[in-house]
Design a protein around this motif. Structure first.
Motif, mmCIF file in Angstrom:
data_model
loop_
_atom_site.group_PDB
_atom_site.id
_atom_site.type_symbol
_atom_site.label_atom_id
_atom_site.label_comp_id
_atom_site.label_asym_id
_atom_site.label_seq_id
_atom_site.Cartn_x
_atom_site.Cartn_y
_atom_site.Cartn_z
ATOM 1 N N MET A 158 -27.396 -9.882 -27.192
ATOM 2 C CA MET A 158 -27.753 -8.781 -28.053
ATOM 3 C C MET A 158 -28.026 -9.324 -29.448
ATOM 4 S SD MET A 158 -25.446 -5.520 -29.189
ATOM 5 C CE MET A 158 -25.248 -5.024 -27.508
ATOM 6 N N SER A 159 -29.060 -8.847 -30.045
ATOM 7 C CA SER A 159 -29.416 -9.330 -31.382
ATOM 8 C C SER A 159 -28.479 -8.743 -32.429
ATOM 9 C CB SER A 159 -30.862 -8.947 -31.717
ATOM 10 O OG SER A 159 -30.938 -7.583 -32.076
ATOM 11 N N GLY A 160 -28.450 -9.384 -33.591
ATOM 12 C CA GLY A 160 -27.650 -8.901 -34.701
ATOM 13 C C GLY A 160 -28.064 -7.506 -35.133
ATOM 14 N N LEU A 161 -29.379 -7.226 -35.045
ATOM 15 C CA LEU A 161 -29.860 -5.897 -35.434
ATOM 16 C C LEU A 161 -29.333 -4.823 -34.495
ATOM 17 C CD1 LEU A 161 -33.547 -6.694 -36.450
ATOM 18 C CD2 LEU A 161 -31.570 -6.321 -37.934
ATOM 19 N N GLU A 162 -29.258 -5.140 -33.192
ATOM 20 C CA GLU A 162 -28.742 -4.165 -32.234
ATOM 21 C C GLU A 162 -27.270 -3.888 -32.481
ATOM 22 O OE1 GLU A 162 -29.722 -5.145 -28.150
ATOM 23 O OE2 GLU A 162 -31.604 -5.993 -28.857
ATOM 24 N N VAL A 163 -26.479 -4.931 -32.731
ATOM 25 C CA VAL A 163 -25.064 -4.704 -33.002
ATOM 26 C C VAL A 163 -24.894 -3.989 -34.337
ATOM 27 C CG1 VAL A 163 -24.458 -6.910 -34.099
ATOM 28 C CG2 VAL A 163 -22.755 -5.675 -32.797
ATOM 29 N N GLY A 164 -25.790 -4.217 -35.286
ATOM 30 C CA GLY A 164 -25.754 -3.488 -36.550
ATOM 31 C C GLY A 164 -25.958 -2.001 -36.329
ATOM 32 N N ALA A 165 -26.887 -1.638 -35.453
ATOM 33 C CA ALA A 165 -27.127 -0.229 -35.134
ATOM 34 C C ALA A 165 -25.906 0.366 -34.428
ATOM 35 C CB ALA A 165 -28.367 -0.085 -34.259
ATOM 36 N N ARG A 166 -25.302 -0.383 -33.515
ATOM 37 C CA ARG A 166 -24.098 0.098 -32.838
ATOM 38 C C ARG A 166 -22.950 0.290 -33.828
ATOM 39 N NH1 ARG A 166 -23.497 -2.857 -26.971
ATOM 40 N NH2 ARG A 166 -25.452 -2.049 -26.129
ATOM 41 N N LEU A 167 -22.833 -0.614 -34.780
ATOM 42 C CA LEU A 167 -21.789 -0.504 -35.799
ATOM 43 C C LEU A 167 -21.989 0.760 -36.635
ATOM 44 C CD1 LEU A 167 -19.356 -1.623 -37.360
ATOM 45 C CD2 LEU A 167 -20.972 -3.052 -38.657
ATOM 46 N N ARG A 168 -23.218 1.018 -37.038
ATOM 47 C CA ARG A 168 -23.496 2.237 -37.823
ATOM 48 C C ARG A 168 -23.132 3.495 -37.024
ATOM 49 N NH1 ARG A 168 -27.877 -0.987 -38.931
ATOM 50 N NH2 ARG A 168 -29.274 0.205 -37.577
ATOM 51 N N ARG A 169 -23.502 3.527 -35.747
ATOM 52 C CA ARG A 169 -23.178 4.692 -34.913
ATOM 53 C C ARG A 169 -21.665 4.825 -34.718
ATOM 54 N NH1 ARG A 169 -27.816 2.848 -32.124
ATOM 55 N NH2 ARG A 169 -26.531 1.862 -30.511
ATOM 56 N N ALA A 170 -20.971 3.709 -34.531
ATOM 57 C CA ALA A 170 -19.514 3.742 -34.341
ATOM 58 C C ALA A 170 -18.815 4.267 -35.593
ATOM 59 C CB ALA A 170 -18.992 2.357 -33.973
ATOM 60 N N LEU A 171 -19.263 3.844 -36.761
ATOM 61 C CA LEU A 171 -18.674 4.344 -38.008
ATOM 62 C C LEU A 171 -18.904 5.845 -38.160
ATOM 63 C CD1 LEU A 171 -19.680 1.401 -40.360
ATOM 64 C CD2 LEU A 171 -17.326 2.165 -39.913
ATOM 65 N N ALA A 193 -15.436 1.121 -31.234
ATOM 66 C CA ALA A 193 -15.986 0.595 -29.988
ATOM 67 C C ALA A 193 -17.367 -0.012 -30.225
ATOM 68 C CB ALA A 193 -16.070 1.704 -28.950
ATOM 69 N N LEU A 194 -17.483 -1.305 -29.962
ATOM 70 C CA LEU A 194 -18.762 -2.019 -30.040
ATOM 71 C C LEU A 194 -18.894 -2.845 -28.762
ATOM 72 C CD1 LEU A 194 -18.778 -3.447 -33.674
ATOM 73 C CD2 LEU A 194 -20.151 -1.583 -32.791
ATOM 74 N N PRO A 195 -19.385 -2.258 -27.684
ATOM 75 C CA PRO A 195 -19.462 -2.989 -26.421
ATOM 76 C C PRO A 195 -20.128 -4.360 -26.586
ATOM 77 C CG PRO A 195 -20.078 -0.701 -26.100
ATOM 78 C CD PRO A 195 -19.943 -0.915 -27.588
ATOM 79 N N GLY A 196 -19.432 -5.383 -26.097
ATOM 80 C CA GLY A 196 -19.951 -6.744 -26.172
ATOM 81 C C GLY A 196 -19.636 -7.471 -27.461
ATOM 82 N N HIS A 197 -19.015 -6.771 -28.416
ATOM 83 C CA HIS A 197 -18.674 -7.371 -29.705
ATOM 84 C C HIS A 197 -17.296 -6.915 -30.162
ATOM 85 C CE1 HIS A 197 -22.955 -8.194 -29.794
ATOM 86 N NE2 HIS A 197 -22.715 -9.047 -30.766
ATOM 87 N N LEU A 198 -16.699 -7.697 -31.006
ATOM 88 C CA LEU A 198 -15.433 -7.359 -31.650
ATOM 89 C C LEU A 198 -15.629 -7.377 -33.148
ATOM 90 C CD1 LEU A 198 -13.127 -9.791 -29.654
ATOM 91 C CD2 LEU A 198 -13.394 -7.344 -29.257
ATOM 92 N N ILE A 199 -14.903 -6.533 -33.832
ATOM 93 C CA ILE A 199 -14.908 -6.589 -35.292
ATOM 94 C C ILE A 199 -13.837 -7.585 -35.700
ATOM 95 C CG2 ILE A 199 -14.476 -5.318 -37.427
ATOM 96 C CD1 ILE A 199 -15.674 -2.865 -36.044
#
Length: 103
Positions: free
Chosen positions: A1-14, A70-76
């Motif tokens: 997963m690209s950094g941009l995709e995890v960035g979008a997931r992070l924004r949605r999770a927040l 929750a960030l599937p595939g990533h940890l904070i």
């Protein structure tokens, strides 16, 4: 997963986490940069959050570094509030977040 995709997931999770706490948060700006160490890969994120002061907003922000997002595939790995500013009822906070891929 690209950094941009995890960035979008992070924004949605927040945003989801804020809604569960009864707050409405917007993210007027954010940036994501790929990051790697000798053993981990991930991304660094800087986000500006905007919300209404009061009604638990300050407590939510104070508790955010320990929140389970929750960030599937990533940890904070790290979440810091580096700036907070209040102007009347408007509150803004700048976050720095490090996410790493969960292998």
């Amino acid at each position: 997963m690209s950094g941009l995709e995890v960035g979008a997931r992070l924004r949605r999770a927040l945003a989801r986490h804020a809604r569960r706490c009864g707050l409405d948060v917007t993210i007027p700006s954010s940036s994501t940069t790929r990051w790697a160490s000798a053993t981990f890969t991930g991304a660094r994120h800087e986000l500006v959050l905007a919300l209404t002061a009061g009604d638990g907003a300050e407590c939510w922000l104070a508790d955010l570094p320990e929140a389970e997002l929750a960030l599937p595939g990533h940890l904070i790995a790290d979440l810091k509030i580096v700036r907070m500013r209040q102007d009347g009822t408007a509150l803004s906070a700048t976050l720095e977040v490090l996410t790493v891929e969960d292998r």
